[in-house]
Write a protein that holds these residues in place. Structure first.
Motif: not given
Lengths: 184, 1008
Positions: A15-31
């Motif tokens: 519902x909300x994703x906020x990463x304070x470093x630039x990450x690949x979308x796939x890495x974000x989803x895995x996390x």
């Protein structure tokens, strides 16, 4: 500092994703999915701190082997704090420079601010107004650093940016209130 | 036309918003980055906000359109409307690059004095993130940020934000922040803001190690806070700060020090015991873990509280408590801690995968309100007294408990253990508790956990083996424990359920039983367990250990001389041998070569022995057949096995006449070449391999034919490769066979190691090999027993003498480290090592070897979420060079640098003109230069100060230049940027870096 703020519901939909470093979308989803697997296995009585998900656990283990007080202060995220409100999980990933208990309070302030803005906030509000959700977070955390913890100031800051749209009244499971008072 | 455009961007903004939402679910939107930029530049705030959000969520380091946004960002930062200013301020931390930082810095700095506090604090944070990628930001920005902090009229939320930023910066270079200590102290004492207080305490924790006088100053307010604050987070951070700041160590011995230490520990205990809050319990345990390294005695006073957490329903709390418990064990409480863990393992029902999964699924689907309805009963219930419905333990957790138990007990060669019988008993119980391996669930990635399980049971086995080898006083107990483990039936059996875990322990158990077979109380039962048909289905490594142990146990039965060798015993032995043979026979065709080889070897031995027993005449002597009483035992007796230190091998001196560089066979290369060329040979060989590996040998031709070995022994000619006769040799006609056999016999007549047969069907052997001599002598012929060389070995002594007295040498060694036990005195044998003195070699190799891979791992691995701030570490904030490096005032150097920078600047301008439509007017450049000077003045104050700033920068740079690496790059860039400015493109930046690096190297030389 705070490395990421995540909100997802009981079935792991973000519902909300906020990463304070630039990450690949796939890495974000895995996390997100790794954290969801961890968080969904915990009973309500468990404490609000998660073990590090596999994606993040690799480097702190090498940091642990360092001697002395080194591992306490570094750039690697070492804390995963979460809170569960009704249908939503709020997660903060941070380094050791943040206080775990203070982060729990920060999540509470965040949810209370949303509750003020939407009046009895529920998951549906966050889906339809996720821009406001981002704006609220931006009033509290900028670039991973907490800038405001006062509820009033946060709410005022968001309201200054424009009117918060009213909710479209529909039914459904997503309507269950987050019940802010539960932890307060 | 214009309205059309506005409507278009309106639509675009809505579409973008939807795209951002989809991006959250993992859909790539990098293709839309130009559209994001377009919406960002919309004049409408609502649309602009969407655009900026899109930039935050979707821009990655490789997004190139960002370069085009520089002017837009500049414009928005300078906007008159506070909400518009906020947008770039909030966005910049996510997208900042060093070139962008360089061009935006001058626009950001004035925002630090904006009338709105919200803008001021966002700017502070944005500047911090700028500094992470471009450390030189701090040169002009830090004085201003410091002013914000020092200003007592400043809005408290701005001060808090500054504190947060300082806290982030602080741990990199704590030295630079010492001057702030008085102000921080004031804020801590009368700030009244818990959030800020927490951060200040965290910051102080990094400052106190540098300035011991701070400890005295901090102690009273911290003590008051700990005593009075109602906020648990602040209390926790106070205690944490005291520990991390080394205040406990700093006040060691002083009365206040003891006071504060016991106060902290007391409060932590309170957090564990009184509060019904798992979070507090968790963090309290974390803190205990930090104290335990320095103040173990204080923590062990609260052992009860910590141990109560071992039974906590929350697994993560348990794990912390387990860690803590493991680190505070000593010889007094070890038993209690281990017993507690064992009880937990025994009482908790094993978690079943299937049920767990359904539970999770239902939790996922059901509304949370329902699951809440189930929970209260669970949470309200006290943890104690509900052992029957203890939470199920996942297998991983069980294994980690077991590992911990093994670790705790075996630490420092069993220093903490006084009762080894108890330890052996614990090990045996642990084996029973090893979680079952679930083969059925291997499809969902539990193969790794199955491996771990296999690991743990063999780890337990190794422990048992270790105790049996090292502690000779309890060897008998260890052997009987091992014997109980290999029992096929009975309560302790690991065979009850072949799927159950704990198979790994068998390998060690059977080894112990074999090695110390003379301690086995009931060898015949043990042997019958070892040759049970079920054993054949064990994993091949375990099975090969079994095969090795079987003859050893058998020998212990046959070779003892308690009872005379009557005909009864003779027939018993023959029966025993028959049973072993029966067990071994099917294994000669085992797919594992190791098993097969050992089996074939021992089978032959058994057959020879059986023959000896059959031929033995009990009427003439009460002695058993010598083969069984003397010859075979001599195979297995000798010096006792001792633990050997891992470093012992290194200490073996190299013989003088050994030259490792001399090739063993000088013609190796040509031989190999020839082998390659020889096609015919490889053809026949490959077909042999084929038959050997692929054609299943038929029963008839295999060695399983009952009869002596001679029949089936392959000829000395190197023709068949297998242990069995291949189909090819079997098809030879009988005449040819017998002719061949005759030839062989003549050829091998004088070979003492060849055992020929008299006749095909005659079992009596007639050649004169040592074995057969023995056989014959036992048949009653008058052979001088002593003349047989193999008998000269004096074996009886070694076997019967008690192990404690047999080895005085290692005992003396062990005495130095033995443990006094109240009940029984155990000597733990230490690792044997050569006493050659090459300490440097040993120590360096031991300490140096693990280091390089660690560093390599650190260098290569980088956490995905990590923000790298290492470049800040080399950056000094203070004008007064505290680096202690000699400054350099080389004018030639400066000139050279100026020249290089001018060149870079020229190239940059050229590039910019060529590639960008927007040309930066000269005017702005000049203005910027002025500003830059102003910044320096602020830093230094006067002319002299100004020079000093430069010096410091030089010093820092030299240091980095020598060190090289990433920090060096960043620093080099910083320095280059310190003089030149303007919007930067990728290419120019690189140019600068290169130039700069040369200079850096030169200065490095100069200093050294």
């Amino acid at each position: 500092m705070i490395n990421a703020v995540l909100v997802f519901n009981n079935s792991g939909q973000p519902r909300l994703t906020k990463f304070y470093t630039q990450l690949d979308t796939s890495v974000q989803q895995r996390l997100i999915s790794e954290i969801f697997t961890l968080v969904s296995q915990r009973p309500a009585s468990a404490c609000n701190f998660l073990p590090l998900p596999p994606l993040l656990a690799s480097s702190p283990s090498s940091a642990d082997t360092q001697a002395g007080p080194g591992p306490i202060h570094n750039d690697t995220p070492s804390l995963v704090t979460y809170r569960h409100y009704a249908t939503l999980y709020f997660i903060m990933i941070s380094t050791s420079t943040e206080s775990p208990l203070a982060l729990l309070d920060l999540i509470q302030v965040f949810v209370e601010a949303l509750d003020r803005l939407f009046e009895n906030v529920c998951e549906l509000d966050l889906i339809f107004n996720f821009e406001t959700l981002h704006a609220t977070l931006a009033e509290m955390v900028v670039g991973g650093v907490v800038i405001e913890t006062g509820l009033e100031t946060v709410v005022k800051g968001v309201k200054e940016q424009g009117k918060v749209p009213r909710r479209v009244e529909t039914g459904g499971a997503a309507m269950s209130r987050l019940g802010v008072g539960r932890f307060g | 036309m214009i309205t059309m455009l506005i409507i278009k961007t309106d639509l675009k903004a809505t579409a973008l918003l939807k795209l951002i939402y989809l991006e959250m679910f993992g859909h790539d939107m990098s293709w839309a980055s130009f559209h994001v930029l377009e919406v960002m530049s919309s004049p409408k705030y609502i649309q602009k906000r969407v655009g900026y959000l899109g930039a935050v969520q979707s821009f990655r380091p490789d997004t190139e359109v960002l370069m085009l946004a520089t002017n837009l960002l500049k414009k928005d930062i300078s906007s008159a409307l506070p909400p518009t200013i906020s947008l770039p301020l909030v966005t910049l931390p996510h997208v900042i690059t060093s070139s962008l930082a360089l061009s935006l810095l001058s626009d950001l700095l004035p925002r630090l004095s904006h009338s709105k506090p919200a803008i001021r604090k966002k700017t502070v944070v944005a500047l911090y993130r700028l500094a992470l990628v471009y450390p030189d930001t701090l040169r002009p920005a830090w004085p201003k940020i410091k002013d914000l902090l020092m200003n007592e009229q400043e809005d408290s939320s701005v001060t808090a934000a500054v504190i947060n930023v300082v806290c982030e910066l602080g741990w990199r270079r704590p030295k630079d922040f010492l001057p702030l200590a008085p102000r921080l102290f004031d804020l801590l004492v009368d700030g009244g803001n818990n959030w800020m207080a927490i951060k200040i305490i965290k910051l102080f924790a990094t400052l106190t190690p540098l300035e011991p006088r701070l400890i005295k100053k901090l102690l009273p307010p911290l003590t008051t806070l700990i005593r009075t604050t109602p906020a648990m987070s602040l209390l926790y951070e106070c205690i944490n700060g005291i520990i991390q700041g080394g205040i406990l160590e700093g006040t060691e011995g002083v009365r206040e020090g003891e006071e504060i230490a016991s106060l902290c520990v007391g409060k932590l205990r309170g957090m564990i015991m009184v509060e019904d809050d798992p979070n507090l319990r968790y963090v309290a345990l974390l803190t205990f873990k930090r104290i335990v390294t320095s103040h173990a005695h204080l923590v062990s006073n609260h052992q009860d509280a910590i141990l109560s957490c071992i039974d906590d329903p929350d697994i993560s709390i348990r794990l912390q408590a387990l860690d803590l418990g493991a680190s505070m064990v000593n010889s007094e409480n070890l038993t209690a801690v281990v017993e507690r863990l064992m009880r937990q393992l025994k009482n908790a029902p094993p978690s079943v995968d299937a049920t767990e999964n359904t539970r999770h699924n239902s939790e996922g689907v059901e509304p949370a309100a329902d699951s809440d309805g189930e929970d209260p009963g669970e949470t309200l219930k006290p943890i104690k007294g509900s052992l029957n419905d203890a939470p199920p333990l996942p297998a991983e957790y069980r294994i980690s408990i077991m590992r911990r138990i093994l670790d705790m007990c075996s630490r420092e060669t069993y220093t903490n253990i006084s009762d080894f019988e108890w330890y052996i008993d614990t090990l045996v119980q642990l084996v029973k508790l090893v979680p079952p391996t679930n083969q059925n669930s291997s499809n969902k990635g539990s193969s790794t956990s199955a491996e771990a399980e296999k690991d743990i049971s063999s780890e337990i086995g190794l422990e048992l083996q270790n105790v049996a080898v090292r502690v000779s006083t309890v060897r008998e107990e260890a052997v009987s424990a091992a014997a109980s483990l290999i029992a096929v039936d009975g309560s302790e059996s690991t065979f009850q359920n072949l799927n159950a875990g704990g198979q790994g322990v068998l390998q060690s158990a059977i080894w112990i039983v074999g090695e110390y077979a003379h301690f086995v109380s009931d060898p015949s039962t043990t042997l019958s367990h070892a040759i049970h048909p079920k054993v054949r289905y064990l994993a091949s490594p375990i099975l090969s250990t079994y095969l090795q142990a079987i003859p050893k146990i058998m020998i212990s039965i046959t070779s003892h001389d308690h009872t005379p060798w009557t005909s009864e015993r003779n027939s018993m032995t023959s029966l025993l041998l028959a049973r072993i043979t029966h067990f071994l026979e099917p294994l000669t065709t085992h797919p594992n070569l190791e098993v097969q080889e050992r089996c074939v070897e021992f089978l032959e031995l058994m057959r020879v022995a059986a023959q000896a027993v059959t031929n033995h005449d009990t009427t003439y002597s009460t002695q058993g057949p010598l083969l069984l009483t003397r010859a075979i035992p001599s195979l297995y007796t000798g010096d006792e096995l001792k633990p050997v230190a891992p470093t012992a091998q290194e200490k073996v001196p190299l013989p003088d006449n050994l030259d490792l560089d001399i090739p063993i066979n000088e013609n190796l290369a040509s031989i190999l070449q020839r082998a390659d060329l020889d096609d015919d040979l490889t053809d026949t060989e490959s077909s042999e391999f084929d038959t050997f590996y692929n054609v299943r040998p038929s029963r008839k031709t295999a060695i399983a034919v009952a009869g002596p070995a001679i029949e089936t022994l392959p000829s000395a000619e190197p023709e068949p490769l297998s242990y069995q006769q291949t189909e090819g040799t079997a098809s030879l006609d009988p005449e040819a066979l017998s002719r061949k056999r005759l030839e062989r016999r003549i050829r091998n007549k004088d070979d003492p190691f060849y055992i020929p047969s008299e006749d095909n069907n005659n079992n009596v052997s007639g050649a004169s090999t040592p074995f057969h001599d023995i056989l014959r002598s036992t048949n009653g012929e008058d052979v001088d027993v002593d003349s047989i060389p193999i008998m000269n070995l004096d074996l009886g002594d070694q076997q019967q003498s008690p192990p404690e007295t047999s080895d005085p040498e290692p005992r003396a060694l062990a005495l130095s480290k033995r443990k006094k036990a109240p009940k029984k005195h155990h000597v733990v044998a230490l690792d044997e090592n050569l006493d050659l003195d090459i300490p440097q070699l040993a120590s360096t190799s031991r300490t140096a070897s693990p280091a390089p891979p660690l560093r390599a791992a650190k260098a290569t691995r980088r956490n995905p979420l990590q923000v790298d701030s290492s470049s800040l570490g080399a950056f000094s904030l203070n004008g007064e060079g505290d680096d202690g490096e000699p400054g350099r005032s080389d004018e030639a150097e400066d000139k050279e640098m100026a020249k290089a920078l001018a060149e870079v600047e020229r190239l940059r301008m050229e590039m910019q003109r060529a590639s960008e439509r927007v040309v930066v007017p000269e005017g702005t450049l000049v203005k910027k230069k002025k500003k830059r000077r102003k910044g320096r003045d602020v830093l230094g104050g006067d002319g002299a100060g100004n020079e000093e700033v430069e010096l410091v920068a030089g010093g820092g740079q030299v240091e980095v230049g020598v060190r090289g690496g990433e920090a060096g790059e960043a620093e080099a860039e910083v320095e280059a940027v310190g003089v030149g400015e303007g919007a930067g493109g990728e290419f120019k930046k690189k140019k600068k870096k290169k130039k700069k690096r040369e200079i850096v190297l030169e200065t490095g030389e100069e200093i050294t």
